[in-house]
Scaffold this motif. Structure first.
Motif, PDB file in Angstrom:
ATOM      1  N   ILE A   1      24.160 -47.970 -19.057  1.00  0.00           N
ATOM      2  CA  ILE A   1      24.192 -49.344 -18.639  1.00  0.00           C
ATOM      3  C   ILE A   1      23.201 -50.226 -19.219  1.00  0.00           C
ATOM      4  CG2 ILE A   1      23.216 -50.391 -16.407  1.00  0.00           C
ATOM      5  CD1 ILE A   1      24.383 -47.958 -14.717  1.00  0.00           C
ATOM      6  N   VAL A   2      22.240 -49.698 -19.686  1.00  0.00           N
ATOM      7  CA  VAL A   2      21.262 -50.391 -20.364  1.00  0.00           C
ATOM      8  C   VAL A   2      21.621 -50.853 -21.622  1.00  0.00           C
ATOM      9  CG1 VAL A   2      18.606 -50.262 -21.209  1.00  0.00           C
ATOM     10  CG2 VAL A   2      19.051 -49.495 -19.187  1.00  0.00           C
TER      11      VAL A   2
ATOM     12  N   GLU B   1      17.312 -52.840 -11.860  1.00  0.00           N
ATOM     13  CA  GLU B   1      16.691 -51.729 -11.221  1.00  0.00           C
ATOM     14  C   GLU B   1      16.179 -50.646 -12.151  1.00  0.00           C
ATOM     15  OE1 GLU B   1      17.519 -49.002  -7.196  1.00  0.00           O
ATOM     16  OE2 GLU B   1      19.044 -50.399  -8.049  1.00  0.00           O
ATOM     17  N   ILE B   2      17.061 -50.163 -12.988  1.00  0.00           N
ATOM     18  CA  ILE B   2      16.469 -49.044 -13.933  1.00  0.00           C
ATOM     19  C   ILE B   2      15.354 -49.646 -14.725  1.00  0.00           C
ATOM     20  CG2 ILE B   2      17.033 -47.966 -16.101  1.00  0.00           C
ATOM     21  CD1 ILE B   2      20.150 -48.297 -14.944  1.00  0.00           C
TER      22      ILE B   2
ATOM     23  N   GLU C   1      12.843 -40.405  -7.689  1.00  0.00           N
ATOM     24  CA  GLU C   1      13.886 -40.571  -6.483  1.00  0.00           C
ATOM     25  C   GLU C   1      15.194 -40.940  -6.998  1.00  0.00           C
ATOM     26  OE1 GLU C   1      11.350 -44.422  -7.283  1.00  0.00           O
ATOM     27  OE2 GLU C   1      11.072 -42.445  -7.361  1.00  0.00           O
ATOM     28  N   GLY C   2      15.260 -41.370  -8.233  1.00  0.00           N
ATOM     29  CA  GLY C   2      16.754 -41.452  -8.502  1.00  0.00           C
ATOM     30  C   GLY C   2      17.084 -42.998  -8.332  1.00  0.00           C
ATOM     31  N   ILE C   3      18.450 -43.529  -8.874  1.00  0.00           N
ATOM     32  CA  ILE C   3      18.783 -44.627  -8.451  1.00  0.00           C
ATOM     33  C   ILE C   3      20.309 -44.384  -7.865  1.00  0.00           C
ATOM     34  CG2 ILE C   3      19.491 -46.975  -9.385  1.00  0.00           C
ATOM     35  CD1 ILE C   3      17.059 -46.768 -11.457  1.00  0.00           C
TER      36      ILE C   3
END
Length: 184
Positions: free
Chosen positions: A125-126, A49-50, A27-29
């Motif tokens: 981001i991670v 969230e990821i 569903e993606g972020i």
């Protein structure tokens, strides 16, 4: 099964180079973007969230590896470790930049990919969050260098502390500003 890969920390004078690999959830972020374009608060929220909703892996190359094989090769090594940490074989890997590790699976290097492909944005981001946490922790042991705010980059404060206190074991001795301090 398309995985995005990006790195953080190629330019700093201290600390490891970190790469992340992310397979986005179906569903993606919403809100993903190049980590450098996001506020620290938003990056931290997206990182959580990821990690909660996607498959991800992180790989590092140490300061010794950076100094031993050069920053480019160390970055490619960190990318390989990040993909290996996923625990599955991706169908394709999209890498931010213009270079790829030698992989047995299909991969594409995409300049500016962290702004174009959400899976690379997520990896960006991670990787940045992981490396920033590392440098904030390292700043407690070596407080003079300001790593909790400059993340190891060669800021005026960092360079002044380097001149006054000399390099630490976390400094990249193959980088000119650090190498020059060792000659003094």
């Amino acid at each position: 099964m398309i995985v995005g890969v990006d790195e953080a920390g190629r330019g700093p004078l201290a600390g490891p180079v970190v790469a992340a690999a992310v397979l986005l959830c179906p569903e993606g972020i919403p809100g993903l973007d190049d980590s450098k374009k996001l506020s620290a608060k938003r990056r931290a929220e997206l990182d959580i969230e990821i990690k909660a909703r996607c498959r991800w892996g992180v790989g590092e190359a140490s300061v010794a590896e950076i100094d031993g094989i050069n920053i480019l090769q160390a970055t490619l090594l960190a990318m390989t470790r990040a993909v290996d940490a996923l625990g599955f074989e991706p169908v394709e890997v999209l890498v931010d930049g213009n270079r790829l590790p030698r992989w047995r699976y299909t991969a594409r290097a995409i300049v500016g990919g962290d702004a174009l492909h959400p899976c690379i944005s997520a990896a960006s981001i991670v990787a940045k969050q992981h490396r920033d946490r590392y440098m904030v922790t390292a700043a407690r042991e070596f407080p003079h260098f300001g790593w909790d705010t400059n993340m190891g980059y060669g800021t005026a404060r960092h360079l002044a502390a380097l001149r006054q206190h000399g390099p630490t074991p976390l400094h990249r001795t193959s980088f000119a500003p650090v190498a020059q301090m060792q000659l003094v």
